[in-house]
Design an enzyme around this catalytic site. Structure first.
Site, PDB file in Angstrom:
ATOM      1  N   PRO A  85     -15.866 -53.193  15.020  1.00 21.62           N
ATOM      2  CG  PRO A  85     -17.428 -52.056  16.415  1.00 21.62           C
ATOM      3  CD  PRO A  85     -15.862 -52.421  16.400  1.00 21.62           C
ATOM      4  CB  CYS A  86     -15.833 -51.084   9.457  1.00 23.90           C
ATOM      5  SG  CYS A  86     -16.181 -53.013   9.212  1.00 23.90           S
ATOM      6  CG  HIS A  87     -21.474 -53.502  12.018  1.00 24.20           C
ATOM      7  ND1 HIS A  87     -20.191 -53.885  12.600  1.00 24.20           N
ATOM      8  CD2 HIS A  87     -22.277 -54.039  13.155  1.00 24.20           C
ATOM      9  CE1 HIS A  87     -20.784 -54.906  13.579  1.00 24.20           C
ATOM     10  NE2 HIS A  87     -21.642 -54.318  14.179  1.00 24.20           N
TER      11      HIS A  87
END
Length: 178
Positions: free
Chosen positions: A135-137
């Site tokens: 989950p880079c967001h």
């Protein structure tokens, strides 16, 4: 051989391209992103276990649920630093965020050094080939600035909103909107 599958995302998002080597998921990115422009999508499409698992995960995620499993994935030749950053991102809980500096500080403590560059972390986060699942967001700039998302800031905004974030706490970079 690399296989691709296009996942039709809900209306607020761009479609998602999935790639697999037939054994594991090797890529997941928004079709309209700069990541999509850097990939050769001429490979054959195939319904396989990695795609089936990823589709179940994406369906749950976009239904507003926290998927209770992680599809099998394989990072293609990550550096040890990129692997370390990916492992930290995998531990960011659904509905939470960390800053690039938070990650840099965690790595510095683990390595027993005084500091680590948040910009270096940003490069490793930006390298992430499997967005959403890794989950880079959920990584934001200091002072809660929405920045640094290869999938597009509008998608990042919508993903954080989907996860229940109070979006009033975030700011857009200069030239951004909302």
């Amino acid at each position: 051989m690399l296989f691709t599958w296009t996942y039709s995302s809900p209306e607020a998002f761009d479609d998602i391209i999935l790639t697999s080597d037939g054994q594991a998921l090797t890529g997941l990115y928004f079709a309209g992103s700069k990541d999509a422009k850097s990939h050769d999508l001429s490979h054959a499409e195939k319904t396989s276990r990695p795609f089936q698992e990823s589709i179940v995960w994406l369906d749950a995620y976009f239904a507003g649920e926290n998927p209770q499993f992680i599809p099998k994935f394989r990072l293609q030749d990550p550096t040890p630093f990129r692997q370390e950053v990916a492992e930290i991102m995998l531990r960011i809980p659904y509905g939470r965020v960390m800053t690039y500096q938070d990650i840099a500080d965690r790595i510095a403590r683990k390595r027993h050094i005084t500091s680590m560059s948040a910009q270096a972390v940003g490069g490793a986060v930006g390298w992430n080939p499997i967005c959403l699942i890794i989950p880079c967001h959920r990584v934001v700039g200091k002072d809660r600035k929405l920045t640094g998302y290869a999938g597009g800031l509008e998608n990042k905004y919508q993903l954080l909103k989907l996860e229940g974030q109070d979006m009033r706490q975030f700011t857009w970079p200069k030239g951004g909107h909302k």
